[in-house]
Design a protein around this motif. Structure first.
Motif, short mmCIF file in Angstrom:
data_model
loop_
_atom_site.label_atom_id
_atom_site.label_comp_id
_atom_site.label_asym_id
_atom_site.label_seq_id
_atom_site.Cartn_x
_atom_site.Cartn_y
_atom_site.Cartn_z
N LEU A 147 0.83 -1.20 0.00
CA LEU A 147 0.00 0.00 0.00
C LEU A 147 0.87 1.26 0.00
O LEU A 147 0.61 2.22 -0.72
CB LEU A 147 -0.93 0.00 1.21
N GLY A 148 1.96 1.23 0.82
CA GLY A 148 2.85 2.38 0.86
C GLY A 148 3.47 2.66 -0.49
O GLY A 148 3.60 3.82 -0.91
N SER A 149 3.86 1.63 -1.21
CA SER A 149 4.44 1.79 -2.54
C SER A 149 3.43 2.38 -3.51
O SER A 149 3.77 3.23 -4.34
CB SER A 149 4.94 0.43 -3.04
N ALA A 150 2.19 1.95 -3.43
CA ALA A 150 1.14 2.46 -4.32
C ALA A 150 0.86 3.93 -4.03
O ALA A 150 0.67 4.73 -4.96
CB ALA A 150 -0.13 1.63 -4.14
N VAL A 151 0.85 4.29 -2.74
CA VAL A 151 0.62 5.69 -2.37
C VAL A 151 1.77 6.57 -2.88
O VAL A 151 1.55 7.66 -3.42
CB VAL A 151 0.47 5.83 -0.84
N GLU A 152 2.99 6.10 -2.71
CA GLU A 152 4.15 6.87 -3.18
C GLU A 152 4.12 7.02 -4.70
O GLU A 152 4.42 8.09 -5.23
CB GLU A 152 5.44 6.18 -2.74
N HIS A 153 3.75 5.96 -5.40
CA HIS A 153 3.64 6.03 -6.87
C HIS A 153 2.58 7.05 -7.28
O HIS A 153 2.79 7.84 -8.21
CB HIS A 153 3.29 4.65 -7.43
N ALA A 154 1.44 7.04 -6.58
CA ALA A 154 0.37 7.99 -6.91
C ALA A 154 0.82 9.43 -6.65
O ALA A 154 0.52 10.33 -7.45
CB ALA A 154 -0.87 7.66 -6.07
N TYR A 155 1.54 9.64 -5.54
CA TYR A 155 2.02 11.00 -5.27
C TYR A 155 3.02 11.45 -6.32
O TYR A 155 2.96 12.60 -6.79
CB TYR A 155 2.65 11.09 -3.88
N ASN A 156 3.93 10.56 -6.71
CA ASN A 156 4.91 10.92 -7.74
C ASN A 156 4.21 11.29 -9.05
O ASN A 156 4.62 12.24 -9.74
CB ASN A 156 5.88 9.76 -7.97
N TRP A 157 3.18 10.55 -9.38
CA TRP A 157 2.41 10.85 -10.61
C TRP A 157 1.79 12.25 -10.51
O TRP A 157 1.87 13.03 -11.45
CB TRP A 157 1.32 9.78 -10.79
N TYR A 158 1.19 12.52 -9.37
CA TYR A 158 0.58 13.84 -9.16
C TYR A 158 1.63 14.95 -9.16
O TYR A 158 1.46 15.99 -9.80
CB TYR A 158 -0.20 13.84 -7.84
N PHE A 159 2.73 14.73 -8.43
CA PHE A 159 3.79 15.73 -8.34
C PHE A 159 4.33 16.10 -9.72
O PHE A 159 4.55 17.29 -10.01
CB PHE A 159 4.92 15.18 -7.47
N ASN A 160 4.53 15.14 -10.56
CA ASN A 160 5.11 15.39 -11.89
C ASN A 160 4.17 16.15 -12.81
O ASN A 160 4.63 16.83 -13.74
CB ASN A 160 5.50 14.07 -12.56
N ARG A 161 2.88 16.11 -12.54
CA ARG A 161 1.90 16.68 -13.47
C ARG A 161 1.16 17.89 -12.93
O ARG A 161 0.50 18.60 -13.69
CB ARG A 161 0.89 15.60 -13.87
N ALA A 162 1.26 18.16 -11.65
CA ALA A 162 0.48 19.25 -11.05
C ALA A 162 0.94 20.60 -11.58
O ALA A 162 2.14 20.87 -11.68
CB ALA A 162 0.62 19.22 -9.54
N ARG A 163 0.01 21.45 -11.90
CA ARG A 163 0.29 22.79 -12.41
C ARG A 163 -0.64 23.79 -11.72
O ARG A 163 -1.58 23.41 -11.03
CB ARG A 163 0.07 22.85 -13.94
N GLY A 164 -0.38 25.07 -11.93
CA GLY A 164 -1.24 26.09 -11.34
C GLY A 164 -0.76 26.48 -9.95
O GLY A 164 0.44 26.52 -9.68
N HIS A 165 -1.70 26.75 -9.07
CA HIS A 165 -1.37 27.24 -7.73
C HIS A 165 -1.09 26.07 -6.79
O HIS A 165 -1.90 25.73 -5.92
CB HIS A 165 -2.51 28.12 -7.20
N VAL A 166 0.07 25.45 -7.01
CA VAL A 166 0.48 24.35 -6.14
C VAL A 166 1.86 24.68 -5.55
O VAL A 166 2.61 25.50 -6.09
CB VAL A 166 0.54 23.00 -6.89
N ARG A 167 2.15 24.04 -4.45
CA ARG A 167 3.45 24.20 -3.79
C ARG A 167 3.80 22.84 -3.21
O ARG A 167 3.46 22.54 -2.08
CB ARG A 167 3.36 25.29 -2.72
N LEU A 168 4.49 22.03 -4.00
CA LEU A 168 4.71 20.63 -3.67
C LEU A 168 6.20 20.32 -3.54
O LEU A 168 7.04 20.98 -4.17
CB LEU A 168 4.10 19.74 -4.76
#
Length: 253
Positions: A2-23
């Motif tokens: 589960l931890g690996s899946a959560v980290e993978h999901a965050y990495n996916w989001y981190f790489n693609r997030a745009r706009g008013h984000v601070r990651l």
């Protein structure tokens, strides 16, 4: 699993997030390692139009973290006239603070930043009719300044203390603000600011103070900036709940 899946999901989001984000993502030994982790084809600094313009929404905004700086600056400007604002963007603090501080006659405020930001800053100053503020991409005016302000910028500079050591003269008064410091070993994380990705220092407080002590500065004041924080997922020891500010003064000989 589960931890690996959560980290993978965050990495996916981190790489693609745009706009008013601070990651933030990961902990790296140095800037080079963090740069190598930036997704291919992405902007990598403030030196581009989207990044230069991203803080214009903060025009004239004053935050809790600004008040200690305004307190000390108001005192220092009684006897000093030249402020060097390292990484001062389009002069955000110059314009915001002048609503609360009476700048003295004949004062100078020089902002040093990357070319894209400097160009926008010059247009801003022209629009505002601000003759006392100038913009530069270098540190040549540092030798003439009385006060150095570095607010929210040290973390973006690969070796800010080496830069200060290399200067032929540093101002007597230094105001650092919005600095990510803690008791953990120093490290670098990767920052997604919505328009670009940048390596980002996480400083060890003792080492930061020691670096200024080696330059013959004494720590006069220190404060917390509760409005600025960072969370590095999966690295709780590097998540900082409140950034810090410092006032250093050159020791008298």
């Amino acid at each position: 699993m589960l931890g690996s899946a959560v980290e993978h999901a965050y990495n996916w989001y981190f790489n693609r997030a745009r706009g008013h984000v601070r990651l933030f993502r990961g902990v790296y030994a140095n800037f080079a390692a963090a740069l190598a982790a930036i997704p291919p084809g992405q902007l990598t600094s403030f030196d581009n139009a989207p990044s230069a313009e991203r803080v214009l929404a903060e025009w004239l905004a004053v935050y809790p973290s600004d008040y200690p700086v305004m307190f000390w600056l108001a005192k220092l400007l009684r006897d000093h006239r030249f402020v060097f604002d390292w990484g001062g963007n389009v002069g955000l603090k110059y314009f915001a603070y002048r609503r609360y501080i009476d700048y003295p006659p004949g004062h100078h405020w020089v902002v040093a930043d990357v070319p894209a930001v400097v160009e926008l800053g010059k247009k801003t100053a022209l629009r505002e009719g601000a003759d006392a503020i100038r913009f530069t991409t270098g540190l040549e005016d540092l030798v003439r300044a009385d006060v150095l302000i570095a607010a929210g910028v040290l973390q973006f500079i690969e070796d800010p203390f080496a830069t200060l050591r290399a200067a032929s003269r540093i101002p007597r008064h230094i105001l650092f603000n919005k600095v990510p410091v803690g008791d953990m070993p120093k490290a670098v994380t990767l920052h997604n600011m919505g328009t670009a990705f940048c390596p980002y220092h996480l400083f060890n407080r003792r080492e930061l103070v020691s670096a200024l002590d080696a330059l013959d500065y004494r720590l006069v004041d220190e404060w917390k900036s509760p409005d600025v924080s960072c969370e590095v997922p999966f690295f709780a020891e590097y998540s900082i709940g409140a950034y810090s500010g410092f006032y250093f003064e050159k020791r008298e000989r």
